[in-house]
Design a protein around this motif. Structure first.
Motif, PDB file in Angstrom:
ATOM      1  N   LEU A 385     -75.405 -88.403  55.952  1.00 52.74           N
ATOM      2  CA  LEU A 385     -77.109 -87.195  56.039  1.00 52.74           C
ATOM      3  C   LEU A 385     -76.930 -87.175  56.579  1.00 52.74           C
ATOM      4  O   LEU A 385     -78.079 -85.562  56.716  1.00 52.74           O
ATOM      5  N   MET A 386     -77.407 -87.778  57.789  1.00 56.46           N
ATOM      6  CA  MET A 386     -78.315 -87.148  58.872  1.00 56.46           C
ATOM      7  C   MET A 386     -77.792 -85.848  59.413  1.00 56.46           C
ATOM      8  O   MET A 386     -78.467 -84.897  59.989  1.00 56.46           O
ATOM      9  N   ILE A 387     -75.828 -85.308  59.059  1.00 56.13           N
ATOM     10  CA  ILE A 387     -75.270 -84.479  59.727  1.00 56.13           C
ATOM     11  C   ILE A 387     -75.699 -83.258  59.012  1.00 56.13           C
ATOM     12  O   ILE A 387     -76.382 -82.422  59.724  1.00 56.13           O
ATOM     13  N   VAL A 388     -75.893 -83.628  57.393  1.00 53.59           N
ATOM     14  CA  VAL A 388     -76.476 -82.411  56.685  1.00 53.59           C
ATOM     15  C   VAL A 388     -78.054 -82.193  56.928  1.00 53.59           C
ATOM     16  O   VAL A 388     -77.472 -80.638  56.685  1.00 53.59           O
ATOM     17  N   LEU A 389     -79.071 -82.726  56.687  1.00 51.39           N
ATOM     18  CA  LEU A 389     -80.166 -82.788  56.515  1.00 51.39           C
ATOM     19  C   LEU A 389     -80.987 -83.521  57.908  1.00 51.39           C
ATOM     20  O   LEU A 389     -81.699 -82.604  58.171  1.00 51.39           O
ATOM     21  N   GLY A 390     -80.424 -83.294  59.166  1.00 55.50           N
ATOM     22  CA  GLY A 390     -80.492 -83.908  60.308  1.00 55.50           C
ATOM     23  C   GLY A 390     -81.391 -85.209  60.329  1.00 55.50           C
ATOM     24  O   GLY A 390     -82.113 -86.305  59.374  1.00 55.50           O
ATOM     25  N   GLU A 391     -81.437 -85.731  61.889  1.00 50.60           N
ATOM     26  CA  GLU A 391     -82.488 -86.344  61.419  1.00 50.60           C
ATOM     27  C   GLU A 391     -83.613 -87.463  61.255  1.00 50.60           C
ATOM     28  O   GLU A 391     -83.948 -88.428  60.778  1.00 50.60           O
ATOM     29  N   ALA A 392     -84.877 -85.673  61.216  1.00 52.21           N
ATOM     30  CA  ALA A 392     -86.129 -85.846  60.750  1.00 52.21           C
ATOM     31  C   ALA A 392     -85.857 -86.585  59.376  1.00 52.21           C
ATOM     32  O   ALA A 392     -86.634 -86.966  58.395  1.00 52.21           O
ATOM     33  N   ILE A 397     -85.190 -97.240  58.512  1.00 53.17           N
ATOM     34  CA  ILE A 397     -84.070 -98.422  57.682  1.00 53.17           C
ATOM     35  C   ILE A 397     -82.867 -97.606  58.464  1.00 53.17           C
ATOM     36  O   ILE A 397     -82.066 -98.205  58.807  1.00 53.17           O
ATOM     37  N   ASP A 398     -82.957 -96.235  57.834  1.00 50.96           N
ATOM     38  CA  ASP A 398     -81.503 -95.287  57.370  1.00 50.96           C
ATOM     39  C   ASP A 398     -81.290 -95.194  58.898  1.00 50.96           C
ATOM     40  O   ASP A 398     -79.365 -95.998  59.557  1.00 50.96           O
ATOM     41  N   LYS A 399     -81.798 -95.206  60.005  1.00 53.36           N
ATOM     42  CA  LYS A 399     -81.621 -94.637  61.358  1.00 53.36           C
ATOM     43  C   LYS A 399     -81.059 -96.162  62.187  1.00 53.36           C
ATOM     44  O   LYS A 399     -80.189 -96.277  63.085  1.00 53.36           O
ATOM     45  N   LYS A 400     -81.692 -97.360  61.388  1.00 58.62           N
ATOM     46  CA  LYS A 400     -80.971 -98.697  61.729  1.00 58.62           C
ATOM     47  C   LYS A 400     -79.305 -98.742  61.387  1.00 58.62           C
ATOM     48  O   LYS A 400     -78.756 -99.324  62.142  1.00 58.62           O
ATOM     49  N   TYR A 401     -79.304 -98.199  60.464  1.00 59.68           N
ATOM     50  CA  TYR A 401     -77.864 -98.246  59.467  1.00 59.68           C
ATOM     51  C   TYR A 401     -77.400 -97.548  60.516  1.00 59.68           C
ATOM     52  O   TYR A 401     -76.268 -97.866  60.919  1.00 59.68           O
ATOM     53  N   ALA A 402     -77.335 -96.366  60.668  1.00 54.99           N
ATOM     54  CA  ALA A 402     -76.716 -95.861  61.285  1.00 54.99           C
ATOM     55  C   ALA A 402     -75.778 -95.776  62.924  1.00 54.99           C
ATOM     56  O   ALA A 402     -75.195 -95.690  62.835  1.00 54.99           O
TER      57      ALA A 402
END
Length: 456
Positions: A385-392, A397-402
């Protein structure tokens, strides 16, 4: 004295037709004597009335049809076995190639083995520690199981195979453990790598090696795994040892089957492989297991390179049907420098639940395994998701999982080829990584276990 025939009619590649034979049976061994006294071995593939079709173990070059004679030996291929086989290296036909003396056999066994009565099989249920976290922690190997490794060309399955062979152990009880290593169609460099790797670490003392090189005849490649399994059956069911059989590469074996089948002009099946490849592979894989009333066991790790990285290719496809799961190596992880590059999500050990838990590994094993799978899967999704939409676009919690997914690959899966982790170290490493996530996210672990281990 066996009867001699001078009725060789024709030679086509590795096959030879002999006419006017009497009482010759399928799979029987034969011996061809050339005019100069040289002897070459062959095996009966087909008998049609008084004609016998045999396959040569050596090249057909120099065979004079009119002056050579053939004797049939009245037995199928046998392997001389003895406890002295440990620490020795043999070729694909069971001849020593390590400059040591010939084996003085305690008995000679037919390499096709004796079928195991299904009712006499015992259920696989004891844990085997390989020292590799991605296998022990998440896709546990159980004694008596068949767990293949699906690799692809260029991936380091040879290093992983050697690592498992060196490190594998039966825990706790003081039981004898041996490794039977069968290499089919490998290069001289690979063969040398395995032998040196086992010698340097002393693992050779409990290992029996059968090596068939890429330039050896195809018929020898078909005999190699049967030789190895015959040695394993002797060590397991006659001497009561726990034996781990590692076979690499099953793809070379299947290609040899296809070559022999084509030479016999048989009707090809999928991708040119013979229609009986499924039953042929099953006659190898099904020789693993445990028998009631016998203390020994045979656990098998066949390794195969998937042609074109294709899981649906006939060789991995049929292997998956017969075995209990698979460990899959990933090109993507290999490019990232993860060693060994085991992709834990599509990998599966169907018997892992039987070999873990209290008294086998540790009480928290099942719960942490489920939690790690779940967190890693969600972490991979978050990374994509981060690759497609960017970290923002990610929630905290998603950042923690990544972050967890990244750490999991680098610290848990990637451990190099020399690190040998105990199951306790593997489980502790899992807890260490779960600390990246808040306690409220660990929904697959019971509170009493979280109190005991998460708080540490």
């Amino acid at each position: 004295m066996p009867k001699e025939y001078r009725t060789i009619r024709e030679v086509a590649g590795p096959l030879m037709m002999i006419s006017d034979v009497d009482g010759v049976t399928y799979n029987e061994l034969g011996e061809i004597e050339l005019p100069n006294g040289e002897k070459r071995r062959c095996q009966v593939l087909e008998v049609d009335g008084s004609n016998a079709l045999v396959q040569l173990f050596d090249s057909a070059a120099g065979i004079n049809l009119a002056e050579s004679k053939v004797r049939f030996l009245g037995k199928s291929m046998e392997l001389p076995v003895s406890s002295d086989m440990l620490s020795r290296v043999f070729d694909g036909l069971g001849n020593p190639i390590d400059d040591g003396p010939a084996i003085i056999p305690e008995k000679r066994l037919d390499i096709n083995g004796t079928p195991m009565n299904p009712a006499a099989r015992d259920y696989p249920q004891e844990f085997i520690q390989t020292g590799v976290s991605a296998i022990d922690g998440l896709n546990t190997l159980v004694r008596g199981q068949k767990l293949p490794i699906f690799s692809a060309s260029g991936l380091p399955h040879a290093q992983l195979a050697a690592q498992i062979a060196r490190q594998a152990a039966v825990r706790g009880k003081d039981e004898q453990f041996a490794v039977v290593f069968a290499a089919m169609g490998i290069t001289y460099e690979e063969s040398d790598y395995f032998v040196q790797s086992f010698r340097e670490t002393g693992a050779i003392d409990r290992t029996v090696m059968f090596v068939n090189l890429a330039n050896d005849p195809a018929i020898e490649r078909i005999a190699t795994p049967r030789m190895a399994l015959t040695a394993a059956e002797y060590l397991a069911f006659d001497l009561g040892m726990h034996v781990l059989v590692i076979m690499t590469d099953i793809t070379n074996y299947a290609d040899a089957l296809r070559e022999v089948s084509a030479a016999r002009k048989e009707v090809p099946g999928r991708r040119g492989y013979p229609g009986y490849m499924y039953t042929n592979l099953a006659t190898l894989y099904e020789r693993a297991g445990r028998q009631k009333g016998k203390s020994g066991s045979i656990t098998m790790i066949p390794i195969l390179t998937m042609p074109e990285d294709d899981k649906t290719h006939p060789i991995p496809d049929l292997t998956g049907y017969i075995t209990e799961g698979q460990i899959i190596l990933s090109r993507e992880l290999y490019r990232k420098g993860i060693t060994p590059p085991i992709d834990v999500l599509p990998s599966l050990s169907r018997l892992k639940d039987k070999g873990i838990g209290v008294g086998r590994t540790r009480e928290d094993h099942a719960a942490t395994m489920n939690q790690l799978f779940s967190a890693y899967a969600r972490g991979k999704d978050a990374r994509e998701l981060m690759i497609v939409l960017g970290e923002a676009a990610l929630t905290d919690i998603d950042k923690k999982y990544a972050e967890f997914a990244e750490a999991f690959e680098k610290e848990y899966v990637s451990q190099g080829y020399t690190t040998n982790r105990t199951i306790e170290e593997t489980l502790d490493k899992g807890w260490e990584l779960l600390h990246i996530l808040p306690r409220s996210e660990l929904k697959r672990i019971k509170d009493d276990m979280l109190d005991k281990y998460y708080g540490k």
